[in-house]
Design a protein around this motif. Sequence first.
Motif, PDB file in Angstrom:
ATOM      1  N   ALA A 122      -9.736  -1.155  -4.742  1.00 40.77           N
ATOM      2  CA  ALA A 122      -8.577  -0.921  -4.753  1.00 40.77           C
ATOM      3  C   ALA A 122      -8.416  -0.479  -6.284  1.00 40.77           C
ATOM      4  CB  ALA A 122      -7.922  -2.414  -4.819  1.00 40.77           C
ATOM      5  N   ARG A 123      -9.049  -0.908  -7.272  1.00 39.02           N
ATOM      6  CA  ARG A 123      -8.891  -0.461  -8.667  1.00 39.02           C
ATOM      7  C   ARG A 123      -9.508   0.817  -8.806  1.00 39.02           C
ATOM      8  NH1 ARG A 123      -9.837  -5.591 -12.537  1.00 39.02           N
ATOM      9  NH2 ARG A 123      -9.285  -7.240 -11.241  1.00 39.02           N
ATOM     10  N   THR A 124     -10.754   1.332  -8.190  1.00 30.77           N
ATOM     11  CA  THR A 124     -10.955   2.707  -8.289  1.00 30.77           C
ATOM     12  C   THR A 124     -10.270   3.614  -7.887  1.00 30.77           C
ATOM     13  OG1 THR A 124     -13.480   1.829  -8.396  1.00 30.77           O
ATOM     14  CG2 THR A 124     -12.964   4.177  -7.795  1.00 30.77           C
ATOM     15  N   TYR A 125      -9.593   3.679  -6.490  1.00 30.05           N
ATOM     16  CA  TYR A 125      -8.952   4.462  -5.567  1.00 30.05           C
ATOM     17  C   TYR A 125      -7.625   4.568  -6.177  1.00 30.05           C
ATOM     18  CZ  TYR A 125     -12.575   5.280  -2.291  1.00 30.05           C
ATOM     19  OH  TYR A 125     -13.831   5.197  -2.014  1.00 30.05           O
ATOM     20  N   PHE A 126      -6.929   3.254  -6.487  1.00 31.03           N
ATOM     21  CA  PHE A 126      -5.328   3.186  -6.712  1.00 31.03           C
ATOM     22  C   PHE A 126      -4.876   2.728  -8.116  1.00 31.03           C
ATOM     23  CE2 PHE A 126      -6.147   2.399  -2.088  1.00 31.03           C
ATOM     24  CZ  PHE A 126      -5.590   3.719  -1.754  1.00 31.03           C
ATOM     25  N   GLY A 127      -6.126   2.283  -8.808  1.00 35.27           N
ATOM     26  CA  GLY A 127      -5.537   1.750 -10.111  1.00 35.27           C
ATOM     27  C   GLY A 127      -4.695   0.366  -9.984  1.00 35.27           C
ATOM     28  N   LYS A 128      -5.195  -0.350  -8.945  1.00 33.32           N
ATOM     29  CA  LYS A 128      -4.473  -1.622  -8.820  1.00 33.32           C
ATOM     30  C   LYS A 128      -5.368  -2.620  -8.310  1.00 33.32           C
ATOM     31  CE  LYS A 128      -0.248   0.466  -6.585  1.00 33.32           C
ATOM     32  NZ  LYS A 128       0.600   0.582  -5.317  1.00 33.32           N
ATOM     33  N   THR A 129      -4.930  -4.048  -8.506  1.00 36.84           N
ATOM     34  CA  THR A 129      -5.820  -4.946  -8.150  1.00 36.84           C
ATOM     35  C   THR A 129      -5.557  -5.030  -6.350  1.00 36.84           C
ATOM     36  OG1 THR A 129      -3.835  -6.789  -8.142  1.00 36.84           O
ATOM     37  CG2 THR A 129      -5.579  -6.262 -10.168  1.00 36.84           C
ATOM     38  N   VAL A 130      -6.279  -5.738  -5.827  1.00 37.23           N
ATOM     39  CA  VAL A 130      -5.981  -5.878  -4.262  1.00 37.23           C
ATOM     40  C   VAL A 130      -4.830  -6.419  -3.965  1.00 37.23           C
ATOM     41  CG1 VAL A 130      -7.434  -8.018  -3.927  1.00 37.23           C
ATOM     42  CG2 VAL A 130      -7.235  -6.176  -2.066  1.00 37.23           C
ATOM     43  N   SER A 131      -4.167  -7.453  -4.771  1.00 36.05           N
ATOM     44  CA  SER A 131      -3.048  -8.062  -4.464  1.00 36.05           C
ATOM     45  C   SER A 131      -1.928  -7.312  -4.518  1.00 36.05           C
ATOM     46  CB  SER A 131      -2.841  -9.255  -5.473  1.00 36.05           C
ATOM     47  OG  SER A 131      -2.777  -8.904  -6.637  1.00 36.05           O
ATOM     48  N   GLU A 132      -1.964  -6.217  -5.400  1.00 34.38           N
ATOM     49  CA  GLU A 132      -0.990  -5.137  -5.542  1.00 34.38           C
ATOM     50  C   GLU A 132      -0.641  -3.970  -4.482  1.00 34.38           C
ATOM     51  OE1 GLU A 132      -0.594  -5.392 -10.429  1.00 34.38           O
ATOM     52  OE2 GLU A 132      -2.008  -4.104  -9.539  1.00 34.38           O
ATOM     53  N   LEU A 133      -1.619  -4.007  -3.659  1.00 31.36           N
ATOM     54  CA  LEU A 133      -1.615  -2.943  -2.766  1.00 31.36           C
ATOM     55  C   LEU A 133      -0.624  -2.879  -1.746  1.00 31.36           C
ATOM     56  CD1 LEU A 133      -5.322  -2.927  -1.452  1.00 31.36           C
ATOM     57  CD2 LEU A 133      -4.357  -1.379  -3.230  1.00 31.36           C
ATOM     58  N   HIS A 134       0.102  -1.770  -1.486  1.00 31.25           N
ATOM     59  CA  HIS A 134       1.202  -1.682  -0.531  1.00 31.25           C
ATOM     60  C   HIS A 134       0.639  -1.649   0.772  1.00 31.25           C
ATOM     61  CE1 HIS A 134       0.928   2.612  -0.293  1.00 31.25           C
ATOM     62  NE2 HIS A 134       1.377   2.606  -1.569  1.00 31.25           N
ATOM     63  N   GLU A 135       1.370  -1.416   2.002  1.00 30.50           N
ATOM     64  CA  GLU A 135       0.734  -1.601   3.278  1.00 30.50           C
ATOM     65  C   GLU A 135       0.145  -0.027   3.713  1.00 30.50           C
ATOM     66  OE1 GLU A 135       4.682  -2.030   4.114  1.00 30.50           O
ATOM     67  OE2 GLU A 135       4.564  -3.666   5.803  1.00 30.50           O
ATOM     68  N   GLY A 136       0.659   0.768   2.842  1.00 36.12           N
ATOM     69  CA  GLY A 136      -0.330   2.215   3.328  1.00 36.12           C
ATOM     70  C   GLY A 136      -1.595   2.012   2.552  1.00 36.12           C
ATOM     71  N   GLU A 137      -1.730   1.692   1.517  1.00 40.76           N
ATOM     72  CA  GLU A 137      -2.942   1.652   0.672  1.00 40.76           C
ATOM     73  C   GLU A 137      -3.893   0.638   1.577  1.00 40.76           C
ATOM     74  OE1 GLU A 137      -1.226   2.412  -3.630  1.00 40.76           O
ATOM     75  OE2 GLU A 137      -1.169   0.455  -2.847  1.00 40.76           O
ATOM     76  N   CYS A 138      -3.253  -0.508   1.979  1.00 39.47           N
ATOM     77  CA  CYS A 138      -4.071  -1.612   3.012  1.00 39.47           C
ATOM     78  C   CYS A 138      -4.641  -0.815   4.081  1.00 39.47           C
ATOM     79  CB  CYS A 138      -3.202  -2.802   3.183  1.00 39.47           C
ATOM     80  SG  CYS A 138      -2.872  -3.744   1.676  1.00 39.47           S
ATOM     81  N   SER A 139      -3.754  -0.237   4.753  1.00 41.15           N
ATOM     82  CA  SER A 139      -4.368   0.385   6.039  1.00 41.15           C
ATOM     83  C   SER A 139      -5.372   1.525   5.676  1.00 41.15           C
ATOM     84  CB  SER A 139      -3.154   0.904   6.711  1.00 41.15           C
ATOM     85  OG  SER A 139      -2.285   1.707   6.093  1.00 41.15           O
ATOM     86  N   MET A 140      -5.241   2.361   4.885  1.00 38.75           N
ATOM     87  CA  MET A 140      -6.191   3.319   4.313  1.00 38.75           C
ATOM     88  C   MET A 140      -7.379   2.937   3.941  1.00 38.75           C
ATOM     89  SD  MET A 140      -5.990   6.602   1.589  1.00 38.75           S
ATOM     90  CE  MET A 140      -4.454   7.287   2.973  1.00 38.75           C
ATOM     91  N   LEU A 141      -7.592   1.638   3.275  1.00 34.14           N
ATOM     92  CA  LEU A 141      -8.760   1.147   2.669  1.00 34.14           C
ATOM     93  C   LEU A 141      -9.487   0.751   4.049  1.00 34.14           C
ATOM     94  CD1 LEU A 141      -8.270  -0.575  -0.745  1.00 34.14           C
ATOM     95  CD2 LEU A 141      -9.481   1.641  -0.377  1.00 34.14           C
ATOM     96  N   ILE A 142      -8.789  -0.316   4.577  1.00 30.19           N
ATOM     97  CA  ILE A 142      -9.392  -0.731   6.072  1.00 30.19           C
ATOM     98  C   ILE A 142     -10.027   0.558   6.845  1.00 30.19           C
ATOM     99  CG2 ILE A 142      -9.087  -1.929   8.088  1.00 30.19           C
ATOM    100  CD1 ILE A 142      -9.432  -3.672   5.371  1.00 30.19           C
ATOM    101  N   GLY A 143      -9.241   1.552   6.927  1.00 22.66           N
ATOM    102  CA  GLY A 143      -9.500   2.610   7.780  1.00 22.66           C
ATOM    103  C   GLY A 143     -10.897   3.369   7.189  1.00 22.66           C
ATOM    104  N   ILE A 144     -11.234   3.192   6.338  1.00 25.78           N
ATOM    105  CA  ILE A 144     -12.527   4.123   5.862  1.00 25.78           C
ATOM    106  C   ILE A 144     -13.499   3.096   5.892  1.00 25.78           C
ATOM    107  CG2 ILE A 144     -10.859   5.647   4.417  1.00 25.78           C
ATOM    108  CD1 ILE A 144     -12.307   3.743   1.959  1.00 25.78           C
ATOM    109  N   ILE A 145     -13.547   1.950   6.129  1.00 21.46           N
ATOM    110  CA  ILE A 145     -14.783   1.044   6.190  1.00 21.46           C
ATOM    111  C   ILE A 145     -15.818   1.628   7.142  1.00 21.46           C
ATOM    112  CG2 ILE A 145     -15.712  -0.902   7.053  1.00 21.46           C
ATOM    113  CD1 ILE A 145     -13.002  -2.279   6.260  1.00 21.46           C
ATOM    114  N   ARG A 146     -15.744   2.387   8.292  1.00 23.99           N
ATOM    115  CA  ARG A 146     -16.552   2.928   9.143  1.00 23.99           C
ATOM    116  C   ARG A 146     -17.202   4.098   8.745  1.00 23.99           C
ATOM    117  NH1 ARG A 146     -13.929   1.780  15.394  1.00 23.99           N
ATOM    118  NH2 ARG A 146     -13.679  -0.653  14.942  1.00 23.99           N
TER     119      ARG A 146
END
Length: 549
Positions: A177-201
């Motif tokens: 979260a900090r590296t990609y978006f410059g935020k803590t994980v608690s500050e991520l919006h829905e678009g950022e959340c779904s993108m981070l989970i999407g790249i796991i595979r």
Amino acid sequence: MHTPLRWAFRLTLIATLIVAAVAFFYLMQAAKYDLDEVAQLPARTTFLDRDGVQVEVSWGSARHLARRADLPDFLVSCLEAREDARFFEHSGVDFRGLARATLRNIKDRDFTQGASTLTMQLARNTYEMRAKSIHRKLLEIALTLRIEHRYSKDEILTHYLNRIYFGSGCHGIEEAARTYFGKTVSELHEGECSMLIGIIRGPHIFSPIRNIDGARDQQSEVLDRLIAMERIDQAEKERIQALPIKLVPEEQRTNERSYAIRAVRDELSKILEAADIRADGLIVHTTLDSGWQLRLETELSKVLLGLEKGRGWEHPTHARHDPGTTPAYVQCSAVTLDSDTGEVLAMIGGRDFLDSRFDRSTGARRDLGTLFEPWIAAAAAERGKRVIPGNPLMTGRQIGPTETARIAKRCGLGGPFLDTEDLFRGSAASTPMETAVGLATLANGGKRPNPHFVTRITDAAGETLFTRKPEVSQAITKHAADQAKALFRTIGGSRCYNGSTGSDRDAWMLRIGPSGSTVVWIGFDNPAPITSDAKLESVLVDLENRLGK
């Protein structure tokens, strides 16, 4: 009791005893593992130079752990949808999914399906269980049941997100979260959340930094899964996809302090993804020669400071610039390769990494000018023509520009090359790294090496996880390489060749010595005359002498 029923009862009893014995055996094996490791901060990655000396303390020195309270509920929903839809229902092992996967594996006669739950993935990542076998799967199941008994569901998903790899050197959801978006994980919006989970595979392939379109595709797949689970509808998906994704600029997200270490990390990320290595506490054995790197940096800096003295130019000692901008002082780049193997012994991408993170060794494609003569000679000799020292025009005319360019490319030079006789007057371009490959090809009897930074990766226990064998291909004949090297001057124990462009905008040095094949480039980022041709030659000779001591 009838005989058939008696036999059926006996077989059932025997099968039950066998299953019980197998279950007992694997539960005993699983009991040997320390479950406290599941909740521990993953160990850091350490880099060693070619002599085993640590070149950087660690990768991930600022790693942070997320707490369950930090994780947005939408992120947890995305994780369920993407990785384990029945996570809060099953006991760690989804036996329905496992049965389907087993039948598919039997049909395919291979381990094509895994049916891994989040807890099973956590067990695999914690204890680095990667081998595909029935034994590994049964042990993984037993460990999974122990983890489910020890930890709550919320603890399991938190430990999972703190441990897995998210690409671009990010271990754990907070670091990502900090590296990609410059935020803590608690500050991520829905678009950022779904993108981070999407790249796991595919964290390397789909890293937003490397491949934003691929990351958006994975985000879309996660949202589609949420629609299938009736957590959101199509309108919600479109709203989420419209949320702005603002990535942290490169100059703000890197913690490295040198071009060479950043290049090592970039190569390491690709290796980890390709080899599916997710272990903690990795020991990365690099090709770097720390002593030579320091010497090259020191001597190059001295000659450039001498070149600038009294000319009023700014250099890193006197001026700081905003990261990402183009500094106005004379720049440089240098690469040293082991001529036989292509191992990168040293790499300098510019005067000051903290002042400008642009890596000129791979990103600056500059005119070669008179430096191109050795490859004109190599091309002529490769085609059985005579090499005329000091007269590249006459040498090149014997085979023409097209054939000359083709052979130069085979040696490693990238071009572009003019398809006219101006090519023989130096109208060719290349990056310092490509030129170093071309030089190593000449030094290695016409065998072209593949440059690389990592030779071996071991885990904390010393087990080898990756080994790279040198890749070398015959580009030109040994005779052609020797004819090109005959143009070089001998200085001490090294052979050197200097060149510059007619406009004095680029100066180059080639050096084949005990330290390997070294290429140095000097010039401004925005091409402009540096100084007189005589002065440039004096600077390059000074550098040759310094390195030859």
